[in-house]
Design a protein around this motif. Structure first.
Motif, PDB file in Angstrom:
ATOM      1  N   LYS A  61      -8.880   4.963  -0.674  1.00  0.00           N
ATOM      2  CA  LYS A  61      -9.111   3.601  -0.562  1.00  0.00           C
ATOM      3  C   LYS A  61      -9.907   3.333  -2.265  1.00  0.00           C
ATOM      4  O   LYS A  61     -11.275   4.440  -2.107  1.00  0.00           O
ATOM      5  CB  LYS A  61     -10.448   2.937   0.264  1.00  0.00           C
ATOM      6  CG  LYS A  61     -10.695   1.706   0.122  1.00  0.00           C
ATOM      7  CD  LYS A  61     -11.138   1.228   1.729  1.00  0.00           C
ATOM      8  CE  LYS A  61     -11.280  -0.094   1.105  1.00  0.00           C
ATOM      9  NZ  LYS A  61     -10.780  -1.402   1.510  1.00  0.00           N
ATOM     10  N   GLU A  77      -5.728  -0.951  -5.445  1.00  0.00           N
ATOM     11  CA  GLU A  77      -6.858  -0.546  -4.056  1.00  0.00           C
ATOM     12  C   GLU A  77      -6.640   0.286  -3.572  1.00  0.00           C
ATOM     13  O   GLU A  77      -7.759   1.026  -2.728  1.00  0.00           O
ATOM     14  CB  GLU A  77      -6.895  -2.091  -3.999  1.00  0.00           C
ATOM     15  CG  GLU A  77      -7.327  -3.425  -4.673  1.00  0.00           C
ATOM     16  CD  GLU A  77      -7.726  -5.119  -3.439  1.00  0.00           C
ATOM     17  OE1 GLU A  77      -8.553  -5.325  -3.430  1.00  0.00           O
ATOM     18  OE2 GLU A  77      -6.465  -5.336  -2.803  1.00  0.00           O
ATOM     19  N   TYR A  78      -5.237   1.105  -3.612  1.00  0.00           N
ATOM     20  CA  TYR A  78      -5.540   2.536  -2.731  1.00  0.00           C
ATOM     21  C   TYR A  78      -4.396   2.678  -4.157  1.00  0.00           C
ATOM     22  O   TYR A  78      -3.521   2.591  -4.354  1.00  0.00           O
ATOM     23  CB  TYR A  78      -4.132   1.871  -1.260  1.00  0.00           C
ATOM     24  CG  TYR A  78      -5.161   1.316  -0.554  1.00  0.00           C
ATOM     25  CD1 TYR A  78      -6.176   2.611   0.553  1.00  0.00           C
ATOM     26  CD2 TYR A  78      -5.810  -0.203  -0.482  1.00  0.00           C
ATOM     27  CE1 TYR A  78      -6.977   1.295   1.363  1.00  0.00           C
ATOM     28  CE2 TYR A  78      -6.337  -0.895   0.923  1.00  0.00           C
ATOM     29  CZ  TYR A  78      -6.879   0.303   1.409  1.00  0.00           C
ATOM     30  OH  TYR A  78      -7.628  -0.413   2.524  1.00  0.00           O
ATOM     31  N   GLU A 124      -8.598   7.823   2.853  1.00  0.00           N
ATOM     32  CA  GLU A 124      -8.047   6.565   4.261  1.00  0.00           C
ATOM     33  C   GLU A 124      -7.002   7.292   4.921  1.00  0.00           C
ATOM     34  O   GLU A 124      -6.874   6.834   6.035  1.00  0.00           O
ATOM     35  CB  GLU A 124      -7.202   5.589   3.352  1.00  0.00           C
ATOM     36  CG  GLU A 124      -6.775   4.727   3.647  1.00  0.00           C
ATOM     37  CD  GLU A 124      -7.709   3.300   4.364  1.00  0.00           C
ATOM     38  OE1 GLU A 124      -7.137   2.460   5.347  1.00  0.00           O
ATOM     39  OE2 GLU A 124      -8.443   3.757   4.431  1.00  0.00           O
ATOM     40  N   LYS A 146       1.140  -1.588   0.032  1.00  0.00           N
ATOM     41  CA  LYS A 146      -0.121  -0.274  -0.102  1.00  0.00           C
ATOM     42  C   LYS A 146       0.668   1.435  -0.128  1.00  0.00           C
ATOM     43  O   LYS A 146       1.697   1.352   0.259  1.00  0.00           O
ATOM     44  CB  LYS A 146      -0.942  -0.134   0.973  1.00  0.00           C
ATOM     45  CG  LYS A 146      -2.016   1.075   2.003  1.00  0.00           C
ATOM     46  CD  LYS A 146      -2.467   1.399   2.608  1.00  0.00           C
ATOM     47  CE  LYS A 146      -3.371  -0.002   3.077  1.00  0.00           C
ATOM     48  NZ  LYS A 146      -4.046  -0.110   4.022  1.00  0.00           N
TER      49      LYS A 146
END
Length: 337
Positions: free
Chosen positions: A34, A97-98, A71, A23
């Motif tokens: 996110k 995804e991030y 996030e 991440k």
């Protein structure tokens, strides 16, 4: 987290690989998002074909448009809270995804606005807004030509032009004319069946166009320029015609744009504008933020209302790319995690 990497240039079904990666962490001026969904742009297709010099080298994490929730953020960011629903422009890295991006490239989504639709705002809507609101001034009664009017940027350009009271000519391939009419296009033109230049001359008689928005390039650009009246403006924001061949064809496409002298433009009082929103975001982030704010205001008032062409799952990235490349899509192609 998962990321979708471009590992091989060429056909969509052989180009991508989903990998586990770390991440990302936001820098001082960045926001970590996110990602719930991301959108495709034609530049992604050009990058996949190996024709986009700005794209990172393979294996590459592509992607400009994401929508999701905040996030985390860096020390210089003060305008967001955990869980804020946002749309964002990512300088690549959106197929994950991030994603992290500069705070100027992030905007809160209006309440109750659909997350999938939000993927059309950061790149396509901002491009349309900058082209139509910053590069030129559209006046009531202007004759405006929009190429690829059924695409993501084209759809929003039509909406802005109609909001300004313009008469709109829109080109698109077969089967999209009803959609153009639903947007308010006054003269939908099927470029696969008729010469758009000849058709516009027939409609206008002795008159000419005031503004042309072109994402095709090459001969289309040159033909469109000839349709402009004195005081008219060309706004180019793409070169989709280069996909009709390889790198040699791309050279031919560049030549087909034509050659223009400042004296020639001065004497006719015509203007040529070229737009790459990544350059605006890179070198003028303050301007990009103002554009994004303007887009959100038009979303709130209903002027801008993106259209979704189709939604795909992350493991259907090849199908999503193939649809966009086919030029059969109408509106934004969205991929969801």
């Amino acid at each position: 987290m998962k990321g979708i990497y471009l590992t091989k240039y060429g056909r969509a079904e052989e180009a991508f690989e989903i990998r586990e990666i770390e991440k990302p962490k936001p820098g001082p001026n960045e926001v970590l998002i996110k990602v719930e969904c991301f959108g495709l742009n034609f530049a992604d297709v050009i990058a996949r074909r190996g024709l986009y010099p700005d794209a990172p080298k393979n294996p590459a994490l592509l992607g400009y448009d994401v929508a999701g929730t905040v996030e985390a953020w860096g020390s210089d960011v003060h305008d967001f809270e955990i869980g804020d629903r946002v749309a964002a422009l990512t300088r690549f890295g959106g197929y994950a995804e991030y994603a992290v991006t500069m705070q100027e490239g992030v905007a809160k989504i209006p309440e109750n606005f659909d997350m999938d639709l939000s993927t059309a705002l950061a790149t396509q809507a901002c491009t349309a807004f900058y082209c139509a609101e910053d590069c030129v001034t559209l006046h009531k009664g202007d004759n405006v030509l929009i190429h690829a009017a059924a695409g993501g940027v084209g759809t929003i350009l039509v909406q802005i032009a109609k909001h300004r009271g313009c008469t709109v000519f829109g080109t698109a391939s077969s089967g999209k004319q009803d959609y153009l009419k639903s947007l308010g296009v006054d003269y939908p033109i099927d470029y696969t069946k008729e010469d758009f230049s000849g058709r516009i001359k027939e409609i206008l008689g002795g008159n000419k166009l005031d503004v042309v928005f072109d994402s095709i390039g090459g001969k289309t650009f040159k033909q469109s320029y000839k349709l402009l009246q004195p005081g008219g403006a060309m706004v180019n924001f793409g070169a989709a015609s280069q996909l009709n061949g390889g790198k040699i064809a791309a050279i031919g496409m560049a030549i087909n744009f034509g050659f223009y002298s400042p004296i020639q433009l001065l004497m006719s009082s015509k203007s040529l504008n070229a737009v790459n929103m990544l350059r605006i975001a890179d070198y003028k982030p303050r301007v990009f933020k103002e554009v994004f704010t303007g887009v959100m205001e038009m979303v709130k008032t209903g002027v801008i209302n993106p259209h979704i062409a189709q939604k795909f799952k992350a493991d259907q990235i090849a199908e999503a790319h193939a649809l966009l490349e086919s030029r059969k899509s109408v509106g934004k192609v969205v991929v969801r995690w």
